[in-house]
Enzyme design. Sequence first.
Site, PDB file in Angstrom:
ATOM      1  N   ASP A  11       1.006  -1.151   0.141  1.00 25.68           N
ATOM      2  CA  ASP A  11       0.014   0.056  -0.209  1.00 25.68           C
ATOM      3  C   ASP A  11       0.823   1.374   0.274  1.00 25.68           C
ATOM      4  O   ASP A  11       1.460   1.545   0.821  1.00 25.68           O
ATOM      5  CB  ASP A  11      -0.823  -0.028   1.165  1.00 25.68           C
ATOM      6  N   ASP A 105      -2.777   2.676  -5.500  1.00 21.40           N
ATOM      7  CA  ASP A 105      -2.440   2.924  -5.390  1.00 21.40           C
ATOM      8  C   ASP A 105      -1.651   0.938  -4.266  1.00 21.40           C
ATOM      9  O   ASP A 105      -1.332   1.507  -3.074  1.00 21.40           O
ATOM     10  CB  ASP A 105      -1.751   4.265  -3.535  1.00 21.40           C
ATOM     11  N   GLU A 106      -2.582   0.174  -4.420  1.00 23.06           N
ATOM     12  CA  GLU A 106      -2.407  -0.792  -2.980  1.00 23.06           C
ATOM     13  C   GLU A 106      -2.466  -1.981  -4.938  1.00 23.06           C
ATOM     14  O   GLU A 106      -3.178  -1.894  -5.466  1.00 23.06           O
ATOM     15  CB  GLU A 106      -3.286  -1.051  -3.083  1.00 23.06           C
TER      16      GLU A 106
END
Length: 361
Positions: A11, A105-106
Amino acid sequence: MSTMRKIIHVDMDAFYASVEQRDDPSLRGRPVVVAWRGSRSVVCAASYEARVFGIRSAMPALRAERLCPDAVFVPPDFARYKAVSRQVREIFLRHTDLVEPLSLDEAYLDVTAPKSGLALATDIAREIRAQIREETALTASAGIAPNKFLAKIASDWRKPDGQFVVTPQRMEAFLLPLAVKKIPGVGKVMEARLSALGITTCGDLRSWSLPALEDAFGSFGRSLYNRARGIDERPVEPDQPVQSISSEDTFAEDLPLESLGPAIAALADKTWTATRKTDRTGHTVVLKLKTAQFRILTRSYTPERPPDSMEALRDIALALRDRVELPPETRYRLVGVGLGGFRERETVLQGELFKKGDGGN
């Protein structure tokens, strides 16, 4: 578990805001809020300096400004964020082909059989984070565990710029005191229902049998039962395109249809913000309602051109409320706004029909 996997959840730390601070040195160390200004705008991301003031993603921008009048508001640049996301994805693929992106983003990574020469998942996570720092000048946090559920929780344990491992041997000790609000699907309303029954931790959940949880919470009871025991057999599934994105809210008290406007507008804004994390375009707007008697209704509309702004999504969602034909005295306990029919951005289909459904029928 029938299969013992090595799963990493990576993350990026305050991703959008961190990219802005990286690219503009004057923003470093300052409370940065990534959002358009305006009375109906919502926060896309907040730097850690802004989070100290209680600012969070999906919060109304006006509230963020009240919480921190000195915050620096920066309009989002999704093209730039996607370019960085592709860099990070390339780093993941050096270590495994089993990469399941959740957003820009993850992502989940299955490193049970890694491509690199590193044998330990903790070493792989450390190397991935080092490569991200070196090649993008950004930081990421990681969780390492035997399954996706535990890995995702673990990635938040030592944020920012840290990692945490839940080994099979430590799983029991990690789970028993874990707050039930950490379980996916347990929002504020569900947390309150559980608390009223004396359930605040996964340890408390363990004292309930599967039939008892299913009686109390329906099909979600099985999920509670499994997660409290660390059971999650879902595999990492690479290259799964986004099909739909939605946001829902359960009210503290049942409301009439005419009072749902503010909630529908806020949920449309939240859903639009979430769609900015994917490279695909949603074409169908869906309004979901649940009555006080737990009857579920959906109303959907596919315009000739997909919604191209937060305002467009909000207007369609509000208009769909007029398609609800239940008696005016009907009360509603839940409302949701979603976008479906996601396709690649360059694919534009026209002439799609107005759709109307009731509970998926």
